[in-house]
Structure formats: structure tokens, C-alpha cells
Design a protein around this motif. Structure first.
Motif, mmCIF file in Angstrom:
data_model
loop_
_atom_site.group_PDB
_atom_site.id
_atom_site.type_symbol
_atom_site.label_atom_id
_atom_site.label_comp_id
_atom_site.label_asym_id
_atom_site.label_seq_id
_atom_site.Cartn_x
_atom_site.Cartn_y
_atom_site.Cartn_z
ATOM 1 N N THR A 1 -4.429 2.715 5.151
ATOM 2 C CA THR A 1 -5.427 2.402 4.108
ATOM 3 C C THR A 1 -6.834 2.409 4.691
ATOM 4 O OG1 THR A 1 -5.454 0.049 4.580
ATOM 5 C CG2 THR A 1 -3.792 0.842 3.028
ATOM 6 N N ASP A 2 -7.813 2.185 3.815
ATOM 7 C CA ASP A 2 -9.199 2.117 4.276
ATOM 8 C C ASP A 2 -9.482 0.748 4.909
ATOM 9 O OD1 ASP A 2 -9.370 0.340 2.168
ATOM 10 O OD2 ASP A 2 -10.469 1.699 0.862
ATOM 11 N N PRO B 1 -1.506 -2.788 6.358
ATOM 12 C CA PRO B 1 -2.386 -1.713 5.890
ATOM 13 C C PRO B 1 -2.719 -0.691 6.971
ATOM 14 C CG PRO B 1 -3.472 -3.892 5.821
ATOM 15 C CD PRO B 1 -2.034 -4.123 6.060
ATOM 16 N N PHE C 1 0.831 -1.208 0.000
ATOM 17 C CA PHE C 1 0.000 0.000 0.000
ATOM 18 C C PHE C 1 0.870 1.264 0.000
ATOM 19 C CE2 PHE C 1 -2.690 -3.328 1.817
ATOM 20 C CZ PHE C 1 -3.739 -3.274 0.898
ATOM 21 N N ALA D 1 -9.336 -2.584 2.779
ATOM 22 C CA ALA D 1 -8.015 -3.177 2.549
ATOM 23 C C ALA D 1 -7.532 -3.910 3.805
ATOM 24 C CB ALA D 1 -7.026 -2.090 2.143
#
Lengths: 338, 338
Positions: free
Chosen positions: B202-203, B197, B73, B206
Motif C-alpha cells: 500500500t501507499d 500494509p 488491503f 496507509a
């Protein structure tokens, strides 16, 4: 039987844990509920083993320190309940692992968990409680408190390994011994007292004051515990007089008697502690030698010294009933021996 | 000897850990340095015991997962190095405690720490490494990562206790077994992959994808490990064929052979596993029964199933060399058995 204690002249209040117990009563009820809830698991053996130790009647001094050290700075949130419970779980996990390491049969007059459920369950349930302790700390969300408590976890384990590596070695110095008790006992007292001001959001000076108070209180507490092992009653202490002797543990009363003794006496100590000749007759002889060389009274004198340091550490923080209660605990920890 | 494996038709790339090893090489060098540094202590026994296990040639799959799941990521910070090291320490601590709990003599073909330094040191050095793991996580400063890893620590211990409570019980179901391996193995794989992640910011989708990938990879990994115990070579695996049998561990090959067997065969299993009649002749008979009832091939079929789930979990995340490497690891974990 009791030891003769030189209490010094600093004592000016009652030697009692009762004021602290009274002040923390409602908080400790919530801690106790959280203990039961977080020791729960669908895996049946976990609450069985955990509750055996949790319900065995310890004083829960450490979580009380956390509650008090937050409340004395006006903390009104909820985080101290979880931190106090984490501290108690760290302590309980250490006891479970200690009993395996020491091969102990009894703790506080009851069979140890390892005697009932085996070493395996004691190791693993200890790990579980440690994991639960960290989860609760994370829920509180203070990275500073996490730093203090996770560092204490490492230091405690390091102290236990150090204790293992000096075990049954009569050349252990008082400094070695002090390093052990500082790490294995005092570090958690220090952390328990330091996380209170942290969640209360006080300045660094107050944090350091409470940390120093806890550290020195812990040293005094362990010194007295080690004196009691050569002069306490089972009913008082929940452990049998002479346990440390039989396990070959090197504590200060033994270090003092050994170093102050003559060559024949030193040979006796080596045979008893290093050679495992620790029957009742030899325990009696050991206690005689400790008395001959003021081993107990001088151990308590060291405890009085650390109690004084703890008292001065608190001197700079604001007065009030909480501070008074913490002061009383110092004398309580020391005067248990009388 | 090898087991017959139904590999399905989903495999479309190489079954190798090598791409992951190559991509994480520079990161893993830093992880390895941090491992040595954080396993250090003034207490001499700690690095001795820790390094014995740390240097014993494990693949370090778990920290590689953390490095990869951050890098894929685009993470360019430093936190993943400490998190990966924490994950490896949590794993090492578990191994040290496992060897005590299982009373194991050998791990990866070498004497276990407990055989060299005793159970005591293994318990305490495990505690120390766990403490150090938490300190490093705290240094990274992500409460989300701390939440994931501290929860995993509790779940792992819970899984170990569950394994203890089903040990030597032939009525253990496949579901019970799955609960055990999900907790004791897959939870750490899941956490190792999820914290990547998280530090990369990240969101949630993910995070969940990597968590699911790790969980299912871990299940596949443990299933294959348990199959290998009835069909692997010491040189491959570093443990002896039949270790689980001799320890009375209930793994899926045994569960399948027992449940599919006739009454006489079930009596054999009870005497072997519950009654401890686990000599070499009985091991040979056990392996014959497992083969008769497709115990190994169906265990591997379950692993293939979880491998498929892991592959689909990753499907939604962006492609690239990192994702390809993680896909290859799935097949690598499963095809170890051939």
C-alpha cells in the motif's frame, strides 16, 4: 606455562595477526566509530554497559574478517563497514548473555558487566545490541547477507543451549563438543567471512571458500581457546586458568583425559566436573591428568587440522596481500597457545 | 473486583476480540503450525522451553494484527504468515528475557520457564527465537518490513533498559512511564500493524495509519494491563494482583497516587516500592491509596484517550469487516478492566 604443540609442517609464513590489522586499519577506525555511535542511546545505562565490554580490549578479529573478505574481492562500497560492526555487535551481545548464563565474574581480566550492572542490564543491553546489529544489516540492504547473519544468530543460540544441555556431563563425546563449538563460535566466524564476498558481489564459489575458511578458522580458534584454559596465563588471555574447570565446562582436553583415563581417574573427573569439587588442588590434579593423556597437545593437533582445512579452503581464491593476511591469521590463532 | 471505568461516549460497537479471531482463524492456524515448526530444534531443550510459553494460552493479539492489517488491503500472498509468526516470536523472546530480568515465578498462572529450566535456558531460548524471527523476516524478503521489525527489536530492548533504570524510583514521572510503555509494548504493536500494509504494497499513508493504530492500541493495552495489576483477578489475567507492587514496578496507578498524595502517604510509597516493604498488608494499603486518588480510573481514562487516537488513525482507511474487527479490538483492550 605453555603447552607443547605439534605444529605440523604446513606452516610457511609468519604466525601473526599484524598484516590483517595493518590492512584493515582505516576500515576498523570507521567500524570503531560506528560501534560507539550505534551503542549510543538516550537511556544512559546502555552506552555504559556496552562500552564497558566494547572498550575491554578484544582483538576484533571477526569484523576484521568481514572487512578483509570484502576488500580481497575489490569491494569499494560502504556496506562492509556496517556488516563488520553488526558482526561485532552480535559477538558482544553473545558475550553479555554468556556471562549471565555462565555466572562469570571476570572477562579479559575485568569484572563482567553483570558484576557491575547486574544480570538484568546484561540481558537487556545484549538484546539492544542484537537489535542494532539487525538494523545495520537492513540498512546495507543485502538480503543474502541478512540471510547468512540471521541464520548465524539462530545457530549461535542453539549452540549455547546445546552447551547448556551437555554441561557437567562427563559422557559428552568429542562429536557433541564439536557440535557445540561449531555452532557457538565457528558459525559467526563463517558468517563474518561469507558476507564480505556477498557484498562484493562475487560468485558462489568464492562465497563458499570464505565461509569454509571462517568456519574452520573458528573451530581452530575455539579449540586453542579451550586448550589455553588449562595452560594459559591470565595476562595473555584475560581469563584465569581453570575457569572452564571451575564452571564444569566440558571441553576437549577434559574429554580426552576422561576417556583415556582409568576408572579411578574417571571417578575423579565425575566428582570434579559433575560434583563441583573444583578447588585449586583438584585443578592441579586435573591439569596433571590432561598432561598425562596428551589432552592439550592433541587438542592443538585438532586445531592444526582445522587450520589446514581453512588454508585449503582459501587456496582457490585469488592471491594477494589480503589472502596472505588471512593465511597468517590461521597460524596466529593456533600459535597463541605456545 | 473491578475498577470503575469512565468509558467515554465514543464506543459504538461491541467490545470484543471475537470478530478478529473469526476473520483470522485460518491464517492463525497456519501461524500456529509455523510457530511449532520454527521453535523446533535437534537440541531438545529448545522446543521444551519454547512450547511451554507458546502453549500457555496467550491471545496472540499481535500476530492477528499483522494478518488483519495485510488482509484489509487485499493481500493474497504468503508473507504475512511468516511476518505474523516473527512478531509472535519477538514477543515470546521478550517474555522469556523479562521473566529473568524481573525474577518472576508465575506468568499467566503457570510457572515461568526460568523456574523450570533456569535463567540460562530462558536467556538462550529467547535468543534462539529472536534469531528464528529474523530468519523468517528475511525469507519474506521485504527490506521495509525488516527495517520496521528490526527497529522495533532495538526499541523494545531500549525500553526494557529504561524501565530498569527507573525501577523502584518513586520520582518517575508519567512522561518517563509513557516512554517505557511506548518502547517496551506499543512499539511491537505498531510494527505488527505496519508490516501488514507493507507486504500488501500500500501507499505510505496507509502504512502510517496502521502504525499509529498499533502504537496507540499498544499504549491503551499496557495502561489497562497496569491498572489490572491493582484490580484484576488471577483467573482473568493469569497474573496475581499486586505483582507489580511486589516487584517495585512504577506504573501509572502508583505514579498518580504518589504524586497526588500527602507527605505521609509519599513516605509509605517510598518505603513500599523503594524499600521493598511490599507485604499483603501494604498491598492492601496501596490499593486503598490508589482508589482514594482515582489511580485506576484515571489510568483507564488515559487508555480511553489512546483508544480514541487509535480509532481516528484508522478512520482514513477503507471500511469493511477487517476494519470493523480492528475497531472492536480497541474497546476490547480497554474494557478488559471492567
Amino acid at each position: 606455562m605453555g603447552a607443547v604443540i605439534p605444529l605440523g609442517d604446513k606452516k610457511n609464513r609468519q604466525a601473526s595477526v599484524q598484516p590483517l590489522v595493518d590492512l584493515t586499519r582505516s576500515g576498523m577506525e570507521r567500524v570503531n566509530q560506528l560501534i560507539l555511535s550505534k551503542a549510543g542511546s538516550d537511556v544512559q545505562m546502555i552506552p555504559e554497559v556496552a562500552n564497558h565490554l566494547i572498550s575491554s580490549g578484544g582483538k576484533r578479529l571477526r569484523p576484521m574478517l568481514t572487512l578483509a573478505s570484502a576488500a580481497m574481492f575489490g569491494y569499494e562500497g560502504e556496506g562492509h563497514i556496517k556488516l563488520a560492526t553488526s558482526v561485532e555487535f552480535m559477538h558482544t551481545a553473545t558475550l553479555l548473555h554468556d556471562d549471565v548464563v555462565d555466572e562469570s565474574d571476570l572477562r579479559r581480566g575485568k569484572s563482567t558487566a553483570r558484576m557491575i550492572w547486574g544480570n538484568q542490564a546484561s540481558v537487556l543491553v545484549g538484546d539492544f545490541l542484537l537489535g542494532q546489529a539487525f538494523r545495520m544489516m537492513v540498512e546495507v540492504g543485502s538480503l543474502e547477507a541478512l540471510d547468512v547473519l540471521s541464520s548465524a544468530a539462530s545457530v549461535i543460540a542453539e549452540g549455547e543451549v546445546l552447551q547448556l544441555s551437555v554441561a557437567k556431563n562427563m559422557e559428552t563425546t568429542e562429536d557433541d563438543y564439536q557440535s557445540v563449538i561449531r555452532a557457538k563460535t565457528a558459525a559467526l566466524f563463517a558468517a563474518a567471512a561469507e558476507v564480505g564476498p556477498i557484498v562484493a558481489g562475487t560468485d558462489k564459489a568464492a562465497r563458499n571458500a570464505l565461509k569454509s575458511y571462517g568456519m574452520n578458522l573458528g573451530l581452530a580458534f575455539q579449540l586453542v581457546d579451550d586448550a589455553l584454559d588449562y595452560g594459559g596465563k591470565v595476562a595473555d588471555l584475560g581469563k584465569n586458568t581453570g575457569d572452564d574447570f571451575r564452571e564444569g565446562k566440558i571441553t576437549l582436553p577434559v574429554i580426552l583425559a576422561y576417556r583415556r583415563g582409568n576408572e579411578a581417574e574417571r571417578t575423579f573427573w565425575r566428582e570434579a566436573i559433575e560434583g563441583g569439587k573444583s578447588d585449586d588442588a583438584n585443578l592441579e590434579k586435573a591439569m596433571g591428568l590432561i598432561t598425562k593423556y596428551n589432552g592439550l597437545s592433541d587438542t592443538v593437533a585438532r586445531a592444526v587440522h582445522y587450520g589446514d582445512v581453512a588454508r585449503d579452503a582459501l587456496a582457490s581464491v585469488p592471491g594477494g596481500e589480503w589472502k596472505d593476511a588471512l593465511m597468517d591469521v590461521i597460524d596466529f590463532c593456533i600459535e597463541r597457545v605456545s
